[in-house]
Design an enzyme around this catalytic site. Sequence first.
Site, PDB file in Angstrom:
ATOM      1  N   GLY A  18       2.215  -6.601   8.273  1.00 21.76           N
ATOM      2  CA  GLY A  18       2.460  -6.991   6.890  1.00 21.76           C
ATOM      3  C   GLY A  18       3.848  -7.537   6.635  1.00 21.76           C
ATOM      4  O   GLY A  18       4.000  -8.633   6.082  1.00 21.76           O
ATOM      5  N   ALA A  19       4.878  -6.802   7.008  1.00 22.46           N
ATOM      6  CA  ALA A  19       6.251  -7.220   6.694  1.00 22.46           C
ATOM      7  C   ALA A  19       6.579  -8.538   7.386  1.00 22.46           C
ATOM      8  O   ALA A  19       7.133  -9.462   6.780  1.00 22.46           O
ATOM      9  CB  ALA A  19       7.236  -6.140   7.120  1.00 22.46           C
ATOM     10  N   GLU A  60       3.187   1.486  12.044  1.00 24.97           N
ATOM     11  CA  GLU A  60       2.265   2.255  12.886  1.00 24.97           C
ATOM     12  C   GLU A  60       2.932   2.855  14.114  1.00 24.97           C
ATOM     13  O   GLU A  60       2.437   3.828  14.679  1.00 24.97           O
ATOM     14  CB  GLU A  60       1.089   1.359  13.303  1.00 24.97           C
ATOM     15  CG  GLU A  60       0.363   0.836  12.069  1.00 24.97           C
ATOM     16  CD  GLU A  60      -0.922   0.094  12.359  1.00 24.97           C
ATOM     17  OE1 GLU A  60      -1.813   0.134  11.515  1.00 24.97           O
ATOM     18  OE2 GLU A  60      -1.027  -0.547  13.423  1.00 24.97           O
ATOM     19  N   LYS A 116       9.994  -6.919  13.207  1.00 27.34           N
ATOM     20  CA  LYS A 116       8.705  -6.474  13.732  1.00 27.34           C
ATOM     21  C   LYS A 116       8.144  -5.401  12.813  1.00 27.34           C
ATOM     22  O   LYS A 116       8.826  -4.956  11.890  1.00 27.34           O
ATOM     23  CB  LYS A 116       8.880  -5.880  15.130  1.00 27.34           C
ATOM     24  CG  LYS A 116       9.121  -6.907  16.234  1.00 27.34           C
ATOM     25  CD  LYS A 116       9.293  -6.174  17.538  1.00 27.34           C
ATOM     26  CE  LYS A 116       9.400  -7.104  18.703  1.00 27.34           C
ATOM     27  NZ  LYS A 116       9.675  -6.347  19.949  1.00 27.34           N
ATOM     28  N   ILE A 130       0.834  -1.208   0.000  1.00 28.72           N
ATOM     29  CA  ILE A 130       0.000   0.000   0.000  1.00 28.72           C
ATOM     30  C   ILE A 130       0.867   1.256   0.000  1.00 28.72           C
ATOM     31  O   ILE A 130       0.431   2.324   0.416  1.00 28.72           O
ATOM     32  CB  ILE A 130      -0.999  -0.010   1.174  1.00 28.72           C
ATOM     33  CG1 ILE A 130      -0.280  -0.154   2.527  1.00 28.72           C
ATOM     34  CG2 ILE A 130      -1.984  -1.148   1.005  1.00 28.72           C
ATOM     35  CD1 ILE A 130      -1.230  -0.040   3.733  1.00 28.72           C
ATOM     36  N   GLY A 131       2.080   1.081  -0.476  1.00 31.81           N
ATOM     37  CA  GLY A 131       3.002   2.219  -0.513  1.00 31.81           C
ATOM     38  C   GLY A 131       4.058   2.134   0.576  1.00 31.81           C
ATOM     39  O   GLY A 131       4.864   3.041   0.754  1.00 31.81           O
ATOM     40  N   VAL A 158       6.885  -1.714  11.594  1.00 31.55           N
ATOM     41  CA  VAL A 158       7.265  -0.316  11.815  1.00 31.55           C
ATOM     42  C   VAL A 158       6.227   0.663  11.261  1.00 31.55           C
ATOM     43  O   VAL A 158       6.380   1.862  11.397  1.00 31.55           O
ATOM     44  CB  VAL A 158       8.637   0.018  11.178  1.00 31.55           C
ATOM     45  CG1 VAL A 158       9.741  -0.737  11.877  1.00 31.55           C
ATOM     46  CG2 VAL A 158       8.642  -0.270   9.687  1.00 31.55           C
ATOM     47  N   THR A 213      13.169   2.181   3.566  1.00 32.55           N
ATOM     48  CA  THR A 213      11.706   2.097   3.643  1.00 32.55           C
ATOM     49  C   THR A 213      11.244   2.095   5.104  1.00 32.55           C
ATOM     50  O   THR A 213      10.186   2.646   5.424  1.00 32.55           O
ATOM     51  CB  THR A 213      11.169   0.853   2.910  1.00 32.55           C
ATOM     52  OG1 THR A 213      11.814  -0.307   3.417  1.00 32.55           O
ATOM     53  CG2 THR A 213      11.423   0.952   1.420  1.00 32.55           C
TER      54      THR A 213
END
Lengths: 749, 317
Positions: free
Chosen positions: A519-520, A712, A708, A476-477, A710, A641
């Site tokens: 996600g990651a 949020e 882990k 999502i970017g 990152v 990123t």
Amino acid sequence: MSSVKDWAAPTPISENRSGLIGKGVDRYEGRLKVTGSAPFAYEVEAPSPPAYGVLIASPIAKGVVAAADISAAQAAPGVRLVWTPHNVPAQGERGAKMNPRSQRGSNPALAGKIEHFGQHVGFVVADTLENAKAAAALVRFEYAAEPADLIFEDNLAQADQPEGEEDMRVGDFEAAFAGAPVRLDETYVSPLQNHAQMEPCATTAWWDGDHVTVHTSIQMVKGGQHTLAETLMIPSTQVRLVTRYIGGGFGGKGQAYDDLTLAALAARELGQPVKVAYTRQQMFQATIHRPAVHMRVRLGAQADGRLDAFALEAVTHCRREAPFTEHAANFARSLYAAPNRLTGHRLVKLDIPAAGPMRAPGEASGMLSLECAMDELAEKLGLDPIELRLRNEPETDPETGKPFSTRQLVRCMTEGAQRFGWDRRNPKPGQVRDGRWLVGLGMAAAIRGNFLLPAKAGVRIDADGTITLRQGMTDIGTGTYTILAQITAETLGVPLAQVKVELGDSDFPPAPGSGGQFGAATAGSAAFAAGMNLRKALAELATGDPNSPLYGDDPELVTFGGGNIAVDNRAEPLERLVARAAPEGVYVEGSITPAADARDYSQHTYGAHFAEVGVDPDTGEVRLRRMFGVFAAGRILNAKTAMSQITGGMIWGVGTALHEYNEVDPRYGSFIAQDLAGYHVPAHADIVDLSAMFLDEVDDKANPMGIKGVGELGIAGAGAAIANAVYNACGARIRDYPLNPEKVLAALP
Amino acid sequence: MKPFTYERPADVAEALAMAAAVPGSRFLAGGTNLVDLMKLQIEQPTHLVDVSRLPLAEIAETAEGGLRLGATTTNSQVAADMKVRARYPALAQAILSGASGQLRNKATTAGNLLQRTRCAYFYDTTKPCNKRQPGAGCAAIGGIYANTAIFGSSEACIATHPSDMAVAMSALDAQVEIAGPNGQERAISLEALHRLPGETPHIETSLQPGEMITAVVLPPPPPGGQIYRKARERASYAFAIGSVAVAGGKVALGAVAHKPWRARAAEQALADGANPAEAMAAELSSAKPDGHNDFKLKLMARLGAACLTTTGAGDGQ
Ligand SMILES: Cc1cc2nc3c(=O)[nH]c(=O)nc-3n(C[C@H](O)[C@H](O)[C@H](O)COP(=O)(O)OP(=O)(O)OC[C@H]3O[C@@H](n4cnc5c(N)ncnc54)[C@H](O)[C@@H]3O)c2cc1C
Ligand code: SF4
């Protein structure tokens, strides 16, 4: 099920021989995006010329569509179809098999029963967007309006416990609070906010017989696929959902909206591809938002600052028919020690658009309260705000007693204080001037939970050596394409250029999508597992191939590196092996499931924010002068990123503290800000000097790679650091966010 | 967006003739306001006459020692012009405080003057608005949008004019040059261009149908300091919630009325020897806040006094 113990062993990721893990490599899809050649859902080329759909929104908040006159619209130039609640095709009811994360925005689309202002009541398809828009203005509706509950503050009395939830209590909060020598009891308000993604919700849909293909902007591939299948009353196998590029999601695109439903229905009806996009105004009124939250914080402390009693009670709101709780108190359950504790939530049901998750749901609003309360308590106690936090640092999770998987909060604060120059803060507010500006410093802690969900990934190597990772994951970017390429390349010991990543397709092995900063770790762990399985398959291929220099070797001893497969000094390039021994390529899948014992640990990411602001005493304007954050979030996959994610989060915090809010009109139920000229997020000029650093960390209880989330963490607490800096600058303690000129000026002497 | 036709004239006379030939015509300059409003179907012209390439993009000296800004000079061009920056710094500051670099590159002097209000209910076409639909009522009255007028509002409309540039031009006593469909030309003061809402808030200026702005003329700069300051909700790219232009003893206020608000009472008080705070108090004594926009009183009092102090107006000189 695996155990966290399995995750402590060395892996190609922890060994990181080619150094790709952690390296700030450029975005995989960056060139496509900056050159405008990444096709987003609305721009995807359909197999034949498409028609264009436009949605019509309800001007009332509650009631029914009594009548609709579509004759003028039907007769307008280029019009292909006009739908209202009276003639929209039947749609399936929301059923049990749906992904609970993926609720439909409205159910069904174009329902005659209106539950909020801006709900779609009409849909026009024409040969051009302009003709569709012009015709949409010709549809005449009659409504039977009903009284609606629109304003949160006016309905606080009906606040109720969310279904299935209980308050969390440890010890006896009331008694301890009553007996505490130093007490604080304040209420903080965080406002309703909108996601304001750059890319609106959009879908391009077409049919091939009884199969539909949709390109849409959604964070959850499988959720979207199943939702649409249910709506269309066809099996999921007949729905292919593709979402390659997404121009921002932030939780707001976790679910399917009317663009998806109506594009698919209209394409079926017309036998022609159909494109539908939300307008900017519809993005505000017909998606979800972060609800406002009232947070009462009570702290009872000893004179030395140790907390005896701690309570955070949050009241928030949701749409009447779409229960959702902004869990603004949850973070506090693991943050500070206090033997007597109370946290809980109450919910007010309103007839406004649905509340839902928005980047760092819970923490983003919740930390605005407690992290200011700690600042206020520190002042009452005559303690430095960091010292107060140090004195309440728990050894184990303060609510459950579980050990922390990792916790570097103290180091985040102390390291940050030193690098930021915290010792220059004058504890007395209103003392520092720079020209006309009053200058102040503030800090706050950050905590955000870490999660792992089940996921799969597929990886293949072709005869030319190209390695392709495929996953029903979304980017999502955030950089998902990029980190998955890094993980795959490092796992297989090949250069990054040899790896292709294909995401966002329901035909690919499923991953839960992007959300909750999982996600990651989730998609990445599945990609890593697939990569490990491919290593195994290739090792067996080589050692079993008489023409390989590795023939007869023990597959366990095979290593990968520099694009080669090797045992000792015997090696051959991967492409040579595959071209010879498996010319059709090798494809394997891998998967990850949460470890059974992961719940034995209290698992979070941490950080500390430091901010310096200026307050203009003439106007009440607050400007950020500089901001710095220190974070601990496991192993960092990509320095670049990850830094954009964390600083992007901090910038959201700046917006939360100073700019962002929406209000509901008490007469109409509509939002007052409906475009990006009216809904203010920070502009470049608001962010002049903002940076962050990560502490070294590996969390081997988190997943096989020790990483882990990152995405949020950066928001959590950021706004509170700014509010604390505003207080330090000018002595105005404003507990009602955002701290806009109007409120600051009113509070200034 | 409603279908429309489009023409590009070569000179002013042709532009005026083209506009006169088609009922419902509008001039299109940078399009940064008009096209946005067309997309929302708030503006529904049948025909656009694109004036953006007319030869009106010059900044020239006038015989009186002032400057003539052609109607199609862009905001970026005017703000960067050395003559403007040296002699009319308040104007350069005002323009640079508005919109964004991209918008200022497109936005023109005439278009900026004629941009329409940012009242949230004007933009929400599901709401009654006397500007959009005369006689429909005004949703802002009794609503929650707070960036509304404290001077000169009416029972029909409480909206403000959003331009920064126009506020500085007002303090600088600018003149507006106008050409009409039959070849007639006239010049009016900027103050006379914009109207108060009264009963007819949809009639926003004193331009007659078919008339076109050809230039804004700045008289020689008045003696004394100049400044433009703007309060807003973020550091850039936000409309004013209050602004002040001072040029010598002339004062104009922005985001407080349906037009750039020339603060005559403050000017008079200054002339009578008042200090900055007293001068602003004199002006604000006639303000009528409506409960939602009360903060503008304190804001304008402080911001105005600060500007007057900075420029040295009202220090008894
Ligand atoms: C997101 C955003 C933020 C903004 N922020 C600010 C801000 O902070 N401060 C600020 O002052 N402005 C701001 N603006 C407004 C901007 O300054 C105006 O849109 C711009 O100045 C309009 O100029 P234009 O040439 O594009 O006009 P257009 O949109 O082309 O035209 C505007 C009007 O003027 C008429 N017109 C144009 N030229 C002539 C002429 N020669 N004679 C007669 N009529 C004419 C048109 O018919 C139309 O009615 C903002 C705009 C946007 C979109
Ligand atoms: S204030 Fe003026 S522009 Fe705003 S709604 Fe009322 S009439 Fe319309």
